[in-house]
Write a protein that holds these residues in place. Structure first.
Motif, PDB file in Angstrom:
ATOM      1  N   TYR A  25      -1.914  12.710   9.654  1.00 30.98           N
ATOM      2  CA  TYR A  25      -0.675  12.801   8.878  1.00 30.98           C
ATOM      3  C   TYR A  25      -0.443  11.530   8.064  1.00 30.98           C
ATOM      4  N   GLN A  26      -1.533  10.938   7.601  1.00 31.29           N
ATOM      5  CA  GLN A  26      -1.417   9.648   6.932  1.00 31.29           C
ATOM      6  C   GLN A  26      -1.012   9.752   5.454  1.00 31.29           C
ATOM      7  N   CYS A  27      -1.093  10.944   4.845  1.00 35.81           N
ATOM      8  CA  CYS A  27      -0.738  11.050   3.432  1.00 35.81           C
ATOM      9  C   CYS A  27       0.457  11.978   3.221  1.00 35.81           C
ATOM     10  N   GLN A  28       0.972  11.981   2.006  1.00 36.74           N
ATOM     11  CA  GLN A  28       2.184  12.744   1.693  1.00 36.74           C
ATOM     12  C   GLN A  28       1.970  14.250   1.769  1.00 36.74           C
ATOM     13  N   GLU A  29       0.713  14.682   1.626  1.00 40.59           N
ATOM     14  CA  GLU A  29       0.443  16.110   1.628  1.00 40.59           C
ATOM     15  C   GLU A  29       0.117  16.664   3.012  1.00 40.59           C
ATOM     16  N   ALA A  30       0.479  15.943   4.058  1.00 43.15           N
ATOM     17  CA  ALA A  30       0.270  16.438   5.421  1.00 43.15           C
ATOM     18  C   ALA A  30       0.758  17.880   5.531  1.00 43.15           C
ATOM     19  N   ALA A  31      -0.079  18.734   6.083  1.00 45.10           N
ATOM     20  CA  ALA A  31       0.225  20.176   6.130  1.00 45.10           C
ATOM     21  C   ALA A  31       1.573  20.443   6.779  1.00 45.10           C
ATOM     22  N   LYS A  32       2.379  21.276   6.123  1.00 46.62           N
ATOM     23  CA  LYS A  32       3.704  21.682   6.602  1.00 46.62           C
ATOM     24  C   LYS A  32       4.625  20.489   6.824  1.00 46.62           C
ATOM     25  N   GLY A  33       4.280  19.360   6.223  1.00 47.37           N
ATOM     26  CA  GLY A  33       5.110  18.169   6.391  1.00 47.37           C
ATOM     27  C   GLY A  33       5.010  17.541   7.755  1.00 47.37           C
ATOM     28  N   THR A  34       4.035  17.971   8.555  1.00 49.48           N
ATOM     29  CA  THR A  34       3.896  17.440   9.920  1.00 49.48           C
ATOM     30  C   THR A  34       2.506  16.865  10.195  1.00 49.48           C
ATOM     31  N   GLY A  35       1.460  17.477   9.675  1.00 45.97           N
ATOM     32  CA  GLY A  35       0.122  16.963   9.922  1.00 45.97           C
ATOM     33  C   GLY A  35      -0.940  18.032   9.744  1.00 45.97           C
ATOM     34  N   CYS A  36      -2.131  17.623   9.337  1.00 46.96           N
ATOM     35  CA  CYS A  36      -3.255  18.543   9.169  1.00 46.96           C
ATOM     36  C   CYS A  36      -3.983  18.682  10.507  1.00 46.96           C
ATOM     37  N   THR A  37      -4.201  19.917  10.945  1.00 50.60           N
ATOM     38  CA  THR A  37      -4.751  20.157  12.282  1.00 50.60           C
ATOM     39  C   THR A  37      -6.066  20.939  12.273  1.00 50.60           C
ATOM     40  N   LEU A  83       5.189   3.855  14.881  1.00 50.59           N
ATOM     41  CA  LEU A  83       5.118   2.457  14.446  1.00 50.59           C
ATOM     42  C   LEU A  83       3.679   1.961  14.394  1.00 50.59           C
ATOM     43  N   ARG A  84       2.880   2.350  15.377  1.00 57.15           N
ATOM     44  CA  ARG A  84       1.470   1.947  15.356  1.00 57.15           C
ATOM     45  C   ARG A  84       0.774   2.480  14.107  1.00 57.15           C
ATOM     46  N   GLU A  85       1.030   3.742  13.803  1.00 53.88           N
ATOM     47  CA  GLU A  85       0.371   4.330  12.641  1.00 53.88           C
ATOM     48  C   GLU A  85       0.907   3.734  11.335  1.00 53.88           C
ATOM     49  N   LEU A  86       2.196   3.455  11.277  1.00 52.55           N
ATOM     50  CA  LEU A  86       2.772   2.806  10.105  1.00 52.55           C
ATOM     51  C   LEU A  86       2.070   1.470   9.850  1.00 52.55           C
ATOM     52  N   ILE A  87       1.825   0.726  10.918  1.00 54.11           N
ATOM     53  CA  ILE A  87       1.123  -0.555  10.804  1.00 54.11           C
ATOM     54  C   ILE A  87      -0.319  -0.337  10.352  1.00 54.11           C
ATOM     55  N   VAL A  88      -1.020   0.591  10.989  1.00 51.30           N
ATOM     56  CA  VAL A  88      -2.425   0.845  10.641  1.00 51.30           C
ATOM     57  C   VAL A  88      -2.555   1.300   9.189  1.00 51.30           C
ATOM     58  N   TYR A  89      -1.643   2.161   8.738  1.00 52.58           N
ATOM     59  CA  TYR A  89      -1.722   2.628   7.353  1.00 52.58           C
ATOM     60  C   TYR A  89      -1.443   1.482   6.383  1.00 52.58           C
ATOM     61  N   GLY A  90      -0.525   0.597   6.767  1.00 47.75           N
ATOM     62  CA  GLY A  90      -0.306  -0.597   5.962  1.00 47.75           C
ATOM     63  C   GLY A  90      -1.556  -1.460   5.905  1.00 47.75           C
ATOM     64  N   LEU A  91      -2.248  -1.584   7.035  1.00 50.69           N
ATOM     65  CA  LEU A  91      -3.485  -2.372   7.082  1.00 50.69           C
ATOM     66  C   LEU A  91      -4.576  -1.747   6.217  1.00 50.69           C
ATOM     67  N   LYS A  92      -4.616  -0.423   6.168  1.00 51.69           N
ATOM     68  CA  LYS A  92      -5.601   0.244   5.311  1.00 51.69           C
ATOM     69  C   LYS A  92      -5.357  -0.115   3.848  1.00 51.69           C
ATOM     70  N   LEU A 105       6.255  -6.499  13.937  1.00 57.00           N
ATOM     71  CA  LEU A 105       4.887  -6.536  13.416  1.00 57.00           C
ATOM     72  C   LEU A 105       4.793  -5.757  12.102  1.00 57.00           C
ATOM     73  N   THR A 106       5.551  -4.695  11.990  1.00 56.52           N
ATOM     74  CA  THR A 106       5.580  -3.931  10.743  1.00 56.52           C
ATOM     75  C   THR A 106       6.093  -4.796   9.603  1.00 56.52           C
ATOM     76  N   MET A 107       7.143  -5.572   9.857  1.00 54.21           N
ATOM     77  CA  MET A 107       7.683  -6.455   8.822  1.00 54.21           C
ATOM     78  C   MET A 107       6.688  -7.565   8.485  1.00 54.21           C
ATOM     79  N   GLU A 108       5.969  -8.039   9.492  1.00 57.26           N
ATOM     80  CA  GLU A 108       4.950  -9.061   9.242  1.00 57.26           C
ATOM     81  C   GLU A 108       3.820  -8.471   8.396  1.00 57.26           C
ATOM     82  N   THR A 109       3.530  -7.208   8.607  1.00 58.62           N
ATOM     83  CA  THR A 109       2.528  -6.534   7.783  1.00 58.62           C
ATOM     84  C   THR A 109       2.961  -6.571   6.320  1.00 58.62           C
ATOM     85  N   GLY A 110       4.236  -6.368   6.073  1.00 60.88           N
ATOM     86  CA  GLY A 110       4.762  -6.454   4.718  1.00 60.88           C
ATOM     87  C   GLY A 110       4.588  -7.834   4.110  1.00 60.88           C
ATOM     88  N   LYS A 111       4.760  -8.866   4.939  1.00 62.26           N
ATOM     89  CA  LYS A 111       4.583 -10.236   4.452  1.00 62.26           C
ATOM     90  C   LYS A 111       3.159 -10.442   3.958  1.00 62.26           C
TER      91      LYS A 111
END
Length: 550
Positions: A6-18, A145-154, A197-203
């Motif tokens: 579910y990392q992109c905006q087009e995640a199926a049904k707005g929840t995730g591709c399965t 939150l973990r995924e938000l951080i990982v996607y920011g790292l990507k 950590l998410t805010m630090e990712t933004g920094k």
């Protein structure tokens, strides 16, 4: 389910591709990408400690950076690539562990499985991948939150890679990426820790975009206000898409004098703004629109296409043999151009182009761009005067990504219906929704100021900070600037986190909010930063302009 993404905006049904990604990613590739990320976290466990002891293995830093980049949406669809990367990751992990021990480091008694698991066969990889995906984190908020951080790292890794190929790097960015990867495995961190950590990712998002801006402008000059041709000439040609300016430079150098023209597509459009590329008379202009229209535009272009970074749509059989990939991009059956001794040989693409018909013209005219921070700041007196006199009532940052959803017509309508005394600041391929509209100017200042690629969103932040200084304001949010951003993938995530780090509030995201935000995490963003979605054009314009009048 056979996968979960579910990392992109087009995640199926707005929840995730399965079953299969809306992007075209198969379940086996999705799962192998999860396993690669997991193994990169394992390498980082050792490398974070090794760095503390002065061990600095640049190959490892580069591998982690490129591994993250390869998993960005629409970058690489090739199962073999990820199998090879996982195998190499396991080898590198052991090398780093041994370097750590040799330097006098100690191993923890209960090392995380990411640092110890091993396998050799594809079947074993597949079995392991099923246990380490997104849903392996059971707590919904921690997972979010973990995924938000990982996607920011990507996204961060993508920008770091573009700077790296131009010989610009920042060790602190590598260190943070790896520290943050390890933190996403730490079961003792609570939601508050992960928010921090998410805010630090933004920094570090701000830092990496500043680094890339320096790399691009030092190497190719500051973007200039430019009129870009969108018509065609009657010569065989190559279309280059993606974001990598070094690949752009190499292609222009190697095509010079061959009779083959070069056109940009989608996010490569801003290459037309750089002084270093203007000297090539076979550099014609831009062909087409945003990435998602490539299934039609690659067809009509007739010549070969070079994909330098993400934004590849699974190619149709009718033009597949004309698509070439390089760097982290991959798709089974496409020809890939590797770097050899620091250089790429594009002769195969050039010879292919010579055998092709010239592009079919799909439009005519010009579009204007090149409004990066250096250009806009050179116009600062004019801009400030326009604001003070009321000629410009408000700026709208409409940066970000475009996508296939019909709901994205919202951004075209929004641009058309904005009051005539407003100016749009944009970067990224979201601009294709309105950059060819006749929106006019305000006292010679165009109403659409295009700063460049998505990574050039840094320019928009620099412009805002400079205006804050000029108007002697205490808070960036006191500026007459509203943020109505379209997002699609993980580079947009790091841009968002960077803006939050800079203190920007009341950012609106569309056409939908990220599926990876749990209700509680979304509430934190709403309560602390005023993050919101979009509704309908009339209501949103009233809301934004109401802020301007407050």
């Amino acid at each position: 389910m056979s996968m979960f993404c579910y990392q992109c905006q087009e995640a199926a049904k707005g929840t995730g591709c399965t079953v299969r990604g809306v992007c075209g990613k198969t379940n086996d590739v999705a799962n192998l990408q999860d396993l690669l990320i997991y193994t990169l976290k394992g390498i980082s466990i050792y490398n974070v400690e090794a760095k503390k002891l002065g061990v600095n293995n640049e190959e490892v830093d580069k591998f982690i950076m490129e591994g993250l980049f390869a998993t960005i949406t629409n970058a690489n669809f090739d199962q073999k690539v990820f199998i090879d990367k996982i195998r190499k990751a396991l080898v590198l992990r052991e090398e780093v562990k041994n370097e750590l021990l040799k330097a006098g480091g100690k191993l923890e008694d209960n090392l995380h499985d990411a640092a110890t698991w091993t396998a050799e066969t594809v079947e074993a990889f597949t079995t392991k991948a099923a246990t380490v995906g997104v849903l392996s984190t059971e707590n919904e908020d921690v997972r979010s939150l973990r995924e938000l951080i990982v996607y920011g790292l990507k996204g961060m890794a993508a920008y770091a890679k573009h700077a790296y190929v131009l010989n610009y790097k920042d060790e602190s960015i590598f260190e943070f990426i790896q520290k943050a990867l390890v933190a996403t495995l730490n079961e003792t961190l609570n939601a508050d820790d992960l928010v921090a950590l998410t805010m630090e990712t933004g920094k570090y998002g701000v830092d990496v975009m500043a680094l890339l801006d320096k790399a691009n402008t030092t190497t190719y000059g500051n973007p200039e206000i430019s009129k870009v041709n969108i018509g065609v000439r009657n010569n065989p040609a190559i279309l280059i898409s993606g974001h990598d300016l070094k690949d752009m430079e190499a292609l222009l150098q190697q095509t010079q004098g061959t009779g083959v023209d070069v056109y940009t597509h989608s996010e490569m459009l801003p290459a037309n703004y750089y002084p270093a590329f203007k000297k090539y008379d076979h550099f014609v202009g831009n062909y087409g629109n945003a990435w998602w229209k490539q299934d039609k535009e690659f067809e009509s272009f007739n010549g070969p296409i070079l994909m330098t970074t993400n934004c590849l749509v699974p190619p149709k059989a009718s033009y597949k043999e004309r698509v070439y990939t390089t760097s982290v991009v991959g798709f089974e059956g496409l020809k890939h151009i590797d770097e050899v001794n620091g250089k790429k040989d594009f002769s195969q693409i050039i010879e292919h182009a010579k055998q092709c018909q010239s592009p079919v013209e799909i439009e005519r005219g010009e579009i204007v761009g090149g409004f990066a921070h250096s250009t806009v700041l050179s116009l600062a007196d004019k801009v400030v005067e326009a604001v003070k006199t009321g000629a410009i009532k408000r700026f709208f940052v409409m940066a970000g990504c475009d996508g296939r959803m019909k709901s994205r017509d919202y951004y075209t309508e929004f641009a058309e219906k904005l009051p005539k005394d407003t100016v749009i600041l944009t970067a990224g391929c979201a601009k294709y929704r309105y950059n060819k509209l006749e929106l006019g100017d305000i006292g010679g200042i165009p109403r659409v100021l295009d700063a460049g690629q998505c990574n050039d969103s840094y320019s928009l932040a620099v412009i805002a900070l400079k205006l804050k200084e000029v108007f002697e304001l205490e808070d960036i949010n006191e500026l007459p600037i509203s943020y109505n951003i379209a997002w699609y993938e993980q580079k947009a995530v790091i841009v968002l986190l960077a803006l939050l780090h800079l203190g920007v509030k009341n950012i609106h995201l569309g056409p939908t909010l990220p599926a990876f935000l749990s209700p509680n995490v979304a509430k934190v963003l709403v309560d602390n930063f005023g993050i919101g979605g979009v509704t309908d054009v009339e209501s949103d314009i009233k809301m934004f302009m109401g802020e301007a009048l407050a």
